[in-house]
Design an enzyme around this catalytic site. Structure first.
Site, mmCIF file in Angstrom:
data_model
loop_
_atom_site.group_PDB
_atom_site.id
_atom_site.type_symbol
_atom_site.label_atom_id
_atom_site.label_comp_id
_atom_site.label_asym_id
_atom_site.label_seq_id
_atom_site.Cartn_x
_atom_site.Cartn_y
_atom_site.Cartn_z
ATOM 1 N N ARG A 122 -1.758 0.816 1.989
ATOM 2 C CA ARG A 122 -1.273 1.192 0.660
ATOM 3 C C ARG A 122 -2.354 1.950 -0.090
ATOM 4 O O ARG A 122 -2.897 1.467 -1.084
ATOM 5 C CB ARG A 122 -0.884 -0.045 -0.116
ATOM 6 C CG ARG A 122 -0.092 -0.987 0.721
ATOM 7 C CD ARG A 122 0.736 -1.835 -0.129
ATOM 8 N NE ARG A 122 2.098 -1.400 0.018
ATOM 9 C CZ ARG A 122 3.096 -1.837 -0.733
ATOM 10 N NH1 ARG A 122 2.863 -2.675 -1.698
ATOM 11 N NH2 ARG A 122 4.309 -1.431 -0.515
ATOM 12 N N GLN A 127 0.612 7.208 0.693
ATOM 13 C CA GLN A 127 1.862 6.911 -0.022
ATOM 14 C C GLN A 127 3.058 7.691 0.523
ATOM 15 O O GLN A 127 4.155 7.164 0.640
ATOM 16 C CB GLN A 127 1.694 7.250 -1.497
ATOM 17 C CG GLN A 127 1.835 6.048 -2.365
ATOM 18 C CD GLN A 127 1.435 6.313 -3.796
ATOM 19 O OE1 GLN A 127 0.761 7.299 -4.112
ATOM 20 N NE2 GLN A 127 1.846 5.438 -4.677
ATOM 21 N N ASP A 130 4.675 5.930 3.414
ATOM 22 C CA ASP A 130 4.931 4.501 3.222
ATOM 23 C C ASP A 130 6.437 4.200 3.213
ATOM 24 O O ASP A 130 7.106 4.298 2.185
ATOM 25 C CB ASP A 130 4.266 4.074 1.907
ATOM 26 C CG ASP A 130 4.389 2.590 1.650
ATOM 27 O OD1 ASP A 130 5.125 1.905 2.380
ATOM 28 O OD2 ASP A 130 3.745 2.112 0.701
ATOM 29 N N SER A 133 7.838 1.262 1.020
ATOM 30 C CA SER A 133 8.094 1.633 -0.377
ATOM 31 C C SER A 133 9.340 2.491 -0.513
ATOM 32 O O SER A 133 10.161 2.264 -1.403
ATOM 33 C CB SER A 133 6.903 2.404 -0.963
ATOM 34 O OG SER A 133 5.820 1.553 -1.124
ATOM 35 N N TYR A 228 -0.811 -6.120 -2.736
ATOM 36 C CA TYR A 228 0.262 -7.098 -2.566
ATOM 37 C C TYR A 228 -0.053 -8.367 -3.353
ATOM 38 O O TYR A 228 -1.217 -8.652 -3.650
ATOM 39 C CB TYR A 228 0.423 -7.463 -1.089
ATOM 40 C CG TYR A 228 1.032 -6.371 -0.250
ATOM 41 C CD1 TYR A 228 2.369 -6.057 -0.372
ATOM 42 C CD2 TYR A 228 0.264 -5.676 0.664
ATOM 43 C CE1 TYR A 228 2.942 -5.064 0.404
ATOM 44 C CE2 TYR A 228 0.827 -4.674 1.455
ATOM 45 C CZ TYR A 228 2.162 -4.378 1.322
ATOM 46 O OH TYR A 228 2.728 -3.399 2.088
#
Ligand code: NAD
Length: 377
Positions: A122, A127, A130, A133, A228
């Protein structure tokens, strides 16, 4: 470099690995893209569209799997597919590595270089790759719509000559990627939204979406370096449950999104709390696939307890499969592009790079991810 996109074989999966626009990006890099006949059937995209984007349609799945230098797909591979892969093949997909260690082991045995989409770090640079997400974002949106479909009332406030309808009260537990999108969706529909998360940093984000942040004093909580949530102690969870009970009792809809990466989801809504809710109200347990936040929730079912219905639908992103595929495919292409060697026209598995280091789980006969190795032992 031969890149093969096999059809998804997991029962009930509606998403696929990529839409034609993503195939075009791979072809433009100089990859030889082979697309299994019927890949896009679930999203009503015909073979022709993939062919027009530069893919070669293949009907011989086994042959293509055997010849592939790289396989890109959504769901973890079945054993029959793994058996066909050649050593050194780069395989990219979800692997569910914490519950499905056998697949990781088999990939390692075949000397496949397995990149696990769940393990993409992360970081800001990663990003764009990802998938957790991108899919959670869509799932958050869908969670609100699923609830609205089951509700016996409307969401926005309406003042009419026939009477005034109050806005629905929606309480969202967990304000990460899915939770924030659920908040935004519920607000767009006109709900009165309240939210809670154990990471205090999200308060500002919740408020900037126009929702109220519920404050609960649970002592030290916070987040890991990876962003997280930390696992709570049983005493902290009990404190949380007490605070949640009140908010749930007032809500028309409760949506739970609370997950702890790599671990079973915490039980936040107990059967007693469900009993304390208004008859006719709804709970959507978005964590149902990782153990569930709600006592009594059942995967892919709606369970009724004392007039309260608990919705436990899995794969919520799969309910908007076209956009879910668009986003997942972009995540894959962004990964391939990032490590593409333009001169060699090949994927460069750069083990010194922190993204590869984080997401590569099997390499040259070994399981190479420490977190997964630890959980297997
Ligand atoms: P997640 O799916 O693991 O968890 C969902 C949410 O549940 C999180 O916000 C978590 O804090 C919360 N939660 C966990 N236990 C809880 C409990 N007992 N009660 C209430 N809430 C609880 O997490 P996620 O949504 O994928 O992301 C978490 C964070 O990471 C977000 O802030 C997100 O913005 C950040 N993130 C960063 C990147 C990046 O930089 N590349 C990518 C994705 C997400």
């Amino acid at each position: 470099m031969k890149v093969f996109l096999p059809k998804e074989t997991t029962m009930g999966e509606t998403r696929v690995s990529m839409i034609p626009e993503s195939v075009a990006k791979l072809a433009n890099l100089g990859a030889e893209v082979e697309v299994e006949h019927g890949l896009g059937a679930a999203i009503q995209v015909a073979d022709d569209a993939y062919a027009a984007a530069g893919g070669t349609i293949v009907t011989d799945r086994e042959g293509a799997m055997r010849g592939a230098d790289m396989v890109l797909r959504l769901r973890p591979p079945q054993n029959e597919d793994i058996a066909l892969l050649k050593p050194g093949c780069v395989h990219v997909s979800y692997l569910e590595p914490f519950t499905n260690s056998d697949t990781v082991r088999k990939l390692a045995e075949k000397k496949v270089s397995a990149i696990c989409m769940e393990m993409i770090p992360r970081t800001t640079i990663a990003q764009k790759m990802d998938a957790l997400s991108s899919q959670a974002n869509l799932a958050g949106y869908v969670s609100v719509l699923v609830a609205c479909n089951e509700m016996k009332q409307i969401v926005p406030m309406m003042m009419t000559p026939a009477g005034t309808l109050p806005p629905a009260r929606i309480f969202i537990i967990g304000a990460g990627v899915a939770g924030l999108q659920a908040i935004a969706t519920a607000k767009r529909l006109g709900a009165r939204v309240e939210a809670f998360d154990t990471r205090p940093v999200v308060q500002e984000q919740v408020e900037s979406l126009g929702a109220r942040f519920l404050k609960v004093d649970m002592g030290e909580t916070g987040q890991t370096e990876g962003g997280y949530a930390k696992e709570l102690t049983e005493a902290q969870l009990e404190k949380q449950r007490q605070a949640m009970a009140k908010a749930c009792a007032q809500a028309d809809v409760v949506i739970t999104t609370a997950q702890v990466f790599g671990r079973k989801a915490p039980v936040i809504i107990t059967a007693d709390m469900v009993k304390g809710m208004k008859p006719g109200s709804l709970v959507v347990d978005m964590a149902v696939e990782s153990g569930g936040n709600v006592e009594g929730s059942v995967l892919n079912e709606i369970v009724e307890i004392g007039g309260v219905r608990i919705i436990g639908f899995g794969n919520l992103a799969g309910r908007v499969p076209l956009h879910a595929t668009l986003m997942y495919g972009s995540n894959l292409v962004n990964l391939v592009e990032h490590f593409w060697d333009a001169e060699a026209k090949a994927f460069n598995l750069d083990r010194d790079d922190e993204i590869i280091d984080g997401a590569l789980v099997a390499f040259d006969g070994e399981i190479v991810n420490e977190m997964i190795k630890e959980r297997m032992s």
